[in-house]
Design a protein around this motif. Structure first.
Motif, short mmCIF file in Angstrom:
data_model
loop_
_atom_site.label_atom_id
_atom_site.label_comp_id
_atom_site.label_asym_id
_atom_site.label_seq_id
_atom_site.Cartn_x
_atom_site.Cartn_y
_atom_site.Cartn_z
N SER A 58 0.83 -1.22 0.00
CA SER A 58 0.00 0.00 0.00
C SER A 58 0.85 1.26 0.00
O SER A 58 0.49 2.27 -0.59
CB SER A 58 -0.92 0.00 1.22
N HIS A 59 1.98 1.22 0.71
CA HIS A 59 2.91 2.35 0.77
C HIS A 59 4.19 1.88 1.41
O HIS A 59 4.31 0.71 1.79
CB HIS A 59 2.28 3.55 1.49
N TYR A 60 5.16 2.79 1.53
CA TYR A 60 6.50 2.38 1.93
C TYR A 60 6.87 2.73 3.36
O TYR A 60 8.05 2.82 3.68
CB TYR A 60 7.53 2.95 0.93
N HIS A 62 7.66 1.74 7.13
CA HIS A 62 8.30 0.50 7.58
C HIS A 62 7.32 -0.52 8.15
O HIS A 62 7.55 -1.72 8.05
CB HIS A 62 9.38 0.82 8.63
N ASP A 63 6.25 -0.03 8.81
CA ASP A 63 5.32 -1.00 9.40
C ASP A 63 4.51 -1.76 8.34
O ASP A 63 3.74 -2.67 8.67
CB ASP A 63 4.40 -0.36 10.46
N HIS A 64 4.74 -1.42 7.06
CA HIS A 64 4.08 -2.14 5.95
C HIS A 64 5.10 -2.84 5.04
O HIS A 64 4.72 -3.59 4.15
CB HIS A 64 3.22 -1.17 5.13
N THR A 65 6.38 -2.55 5.25
CA THR A 65 7.41 -3.08 4.34
C THR A 65 8.62 -3.69 5.04
O THR A 65 9.55 -4.16 4.36
CB THR A 65 7.96 -1.95 3.43
N ALA A 151 -5.78 0.76 3.75
CA ALA A 151 -4.37 1.08 4.00
C ALA A 151 -4.32 2.14 5.09
O ALA A 151 -5.21 2.18 5.95
CB ALA A 151 -3.65 1.50 2.73
N ASP A 152 -3.31 3.02 5.08
CA ASP A 152 -3.21 4.06 6.10
C ASP A 152 -3.80 5.35 5.54
O ASP A 152 -3.45 5.79 4.45
CB ASP A 152 -1.74 4.31 6.46
N THR A 153 -4.67 5.97 6.32
CA THR A 153 -5.31 7.19 5.83
C THR A 153 -5.99 7.96 6.94
O THR A 153 -6.48 7.35 7.91
CB THR A 153 -6.36 6.85 4.74
N ALA A 184 -2.99 11.18 10.00
CA ALA A 184 -2.46 9.99 9.32
C ALA A 184 -3.38 8.78 9.37
O ALA A 184 -3.29 7.91 8.51
CB ALA A 184 -1.11 9.63 9.92
N HIS A 185 -4.27 8.73 10.38
CA HIS A 185 -5.03 7.49 10.61
C HIS A 185 -6.48 7.77 11.01
O HIS A 185 -6.81 8.87 11.45
CB HIS A 185 -4.37 6.66 11.72
N LEU A 186 -7.31 6.71 10.91
CA LEU A 186 -8.70 6.78 11.37
C LEU A 186 -8.77 6.45 12.85
O LEU A 186 -7.91 5.76 13.40
CB LEU A 186 -9.55 5.77 10.60
N SER A 206 -8.24 -2.86 12.02
CA SER A 206 -6.86 -3.34 12.04
C SER A 206 -5.93 -2.14 12.18
O SER A 206 -6.39 -1.03 12.40
CB SER A 206 -6.59 -4.15 10.77
N HIS A 207 -4.59 -2.38 12.02
CA HIS A 207 -3.62 -1.31 12.27
C HIS A 207 -3.91 -0.72 13.65
O HIS A 207 -4.05 0.49 13.85
CB HIS A 207 -3.71 -0.23 11.18
N LEU A 208 -4.01 -1.62 14.63
CA LEU A 208 -4.50 -1.27 15.96
C LEU A 208 -3.37 -0.78 16.88
O LEU A 208 -2.20 -1.11 16.64
CB LEU A 208 -5.21 -2.49 16.56
ZN LIG Z 1 1.05 1.98 9.08
#
Ligand SMILES: [Zn+2]
Ligand SMILES: [Zn+2]
Length: 241
Positions: A58-60, A62-65, A151-153, A184-186, A206-208
């Motif tokens: 989804s993006h770069y 670190h917590d996703h890659t 993703a992150d938004t 950055a987040h919901l 998620s992304h808790l």
């Molecule tokens: Zn993230």
């Protein structure tokens, strides 16, 4: 399609549980959506990582890659005939270039103005609002089942149309309801309201956060989602979409 949660924390792993990573299986193909810290270890409980058909990022952040580099080493060591396809956006050329490693993996660009076929799935992408370029995914299989991953938004109205009538919505829910207007987040209110407004059939938060009880996150999200069933992510959770 079958979704298995491999990691679900935002930012950093915690108590042996990793950050974002979801195994997606459809029509015999196995794909990894995001590849955060701890995800490769979790994935290896279910399958050989060298049997993956694709990775979609989804993006770069670190917590996703974080585990992409070691996944590339595993593919390198396996001496596979074809490299692992890793799909990513090209709004950040330095990180996109690192998706390609000789004899291990090959970066493939996606964008938000045309859909991308990966295996038997159609992927559509939507640029989100986040400190770095990030893309939500709307994934449709041949039977017409739809998975949407925010993703992150931060919250914006375009998410409602993008998630419309999805069979499962996986929403970035990094904050409880008292943290408002984050850039950055919901939060739980936004995730629950998004599920309700877009009329999805199910919501997975998620992304808790590591610092808030997950049952509290769940009950807050459920309050705003109304009669839409909500579940919080946990490692090993499997949902048939
Ligand atoms: Zn993230
Ligand atoms: Zn991020």
């Amino acid at each position: 399609m079958l979704v298995t949660v491999l990691g679900f924390y935002g930012g950093y792993p915690h108590n042996g549980i990793g950050t974002s990573g979801y195994l997606l299986e459809d029509n015999g193909k196995k794909m990894l959506i995001d590849c955060g810290s701890g995800v490769l270890n979790a994935l290896s409980k279910y399958m050989k990582p060298t049997d993956l058909d694709a990775v979609i990022l989804s993006h770069y952040h670190h917590d996703h890659t974080a585990d992409i580099g070691v996944l590339q080493y595993e593919w390198l060591a396996a001496k596979k005939e074809n490299p692992l396809p890793i799909y990513g956006h090209t709004q950040d050329f330095v990180n996109f270039a690192q998706l390609t490693v000789d004899n291990a993996s090959k970066g493939i660009a996606y964008n938000d103005y045309e859909s991308t076929e990966i295996g038997s799935l159609k992927f559509e992408f939507l640029r989100t609002i986040h400190p770095v370029p990030a893309y939500a995914m709307r994934i449709t299989n041949k039977e017409g089942k739809v998975l949407v991953y925010t993703a992150d938004t931060t919250y914006f109205d375009g998410l409602v149309d993008f998630a419309k009538d999805a069979d499962l919505l996986i929403a970035d829910t990094n904050f409880p309801e008292d943290v408002t207007g984050h850039k950055a987040h919901l939060n739980t209110k936004e995730a629950g309201t998004l599920a309700k407004d877009s009329n999805v059939k199910r919501l997975m938060i998620s992304h808790l956060p590591q610092t808030v009880d997950l049952e509290t996150m769940l009950s807050q999200s459920q309050k705003y989602a109304g009669d839409i069933p909500v579940v919080h992510a946990f490692e090993g959770l499997e949902i048939e979409v």
